[in-house]
Write an enzyme that holds these catalytic residues in place. Structure first.
Site, mmCIF file in Angstrom:
data_model
loop_
_atom_site.group_PDB
_atom_site.id
_atom_site.type_symbol
_atom_site.label_atom_id
_atom_site.label_comp_id
_atom_site.label_asym_id
_atom_site.label_seq_id
_atom_site.Cartn_x
_atom_site.Cartn_y
_atom_site.Cartn_z
ATOM 1 C CG ASP A 108 24.189 17.397 16.162
ATOM 2 O OD1 ASP A 108 25.128 17.400 14.721
ATOM 3 O OD2 ASP A 108 23.272 16.728 16.095
ATOM 4 C CG ASP B 25 18.146 25.012 9.485
ATOM 5 O OD1 ASP B 25 18.365 24.112 7.904
ATOM 6 O OD2 ASP B 25 19.053 25.240 9.870
#
Length: 245
Positions: free
Chosen positions: A129, A8
């Protein structure tokens, strides 16, 4: 079953967030290229990149960094985070990314999402999500009225090549995967599913593996766990390989 190590990117560093919160991050490396190479050297077959700057800001300063990662690796890279128009999508593909993960655009503008899928067949996936059963957008800060079941059939019709399901409450928390939700999704989805959020130990990999045999699970993403050592990437991949012999 593919195990995707996650890198990330935020502020030029490799970080991990807890529950997707920008103010709750841990820096694991000042060199995301080196972090990516580390996982390839441990046997990873595919890398999962998240552009957190793009996800939170809507624009990204990381094109050159992502290009350097793709050039350094011999394995394919998938990337998500802030891809909300066709121009951005093509910029990432031109930088060497093999496939893209779309969240906000897929839920908020189905027509443009379908057009992107048709322009880049087989290369566009969707990030689903979920928090308390409802899907989120815009870096997990935007609310929607949708559940996974509301959108999955339409996404498949639009041309989505795969789905990434994240249980936000478990992401970065190392509390284990949401096996019931993933089982339901992998059994009902017409396109492959990737598990994310909560993949913390080898036991989580073992819990998910049967879905790669009996349902439509392609693999699982792990970030914090492989950086902190609660999941050994090489060991987990060896275990998977042993099952598939």
């Amino acid at each position: 079953m593919i195990l995707f190590p996650a890198v990330d990117i935020k502020g030029g560093q490799a970080v991990r967030l807890r529950r997707g919160r920008a103010d709750d991050s841990t820096v694991f490396s000042d060199d995301p290229v080196a972090a990516a190479l580390q996982w390839q050297e441990q046997g990873a077959k595919f890398l999962h990149l998240v552009d957190l700057d793009g996800a939170f800001e809507g624009v990204s300063p990381n094109t050159d960094l992502v290009r350097r990662i793709c050039e350094a690796l011999s394995i394919p890279v998938q990337l998500g985070g802030g891809i909300r128009d066709e121009e951005t999508a093509h910029r990432w593909l031109d930088a060497g990314v093999a496939r893209l993960i779309i969240g906000t655009l897929a839920l908020e503008d189905p027509a443009r999402f379908a057009a992107l899928c048709h322009a880049c067949p087989g290369r566009i996936g969707v990030s689903l999500d979920a928090e308390n059963g409802r899907l989120k957008t815009r870096g997990w800060v935007g609310d929607t009225p949708y559940t996974v079941d509301d959108v999955v059939p339409r996404l498949a019709e639009d041309g989505a090549a795969f789905l990434v399901y994240t249980d936000i409450e478990r992401d970065g928390m190392q509390t284990g995967v949401n096996v019931p939700s993933l089982t339901h999704l992998a059994r009902t989805s017409k396109v492959p599913v990737i598990a994310a959020g909560g993949v913390a130990t080898l036991d989580d990999v073992k819990a998910l593996y049967p879905l790669s045999v009996s349902a439509n699970l392609e693999g699982a993403i792990s970030g914090r766990a492989i950086y902190e050592g609660t999941l050994d990437l090489r060991e987990a991949m060896s275990w998977i390989a042993a099952q598939e012999r």
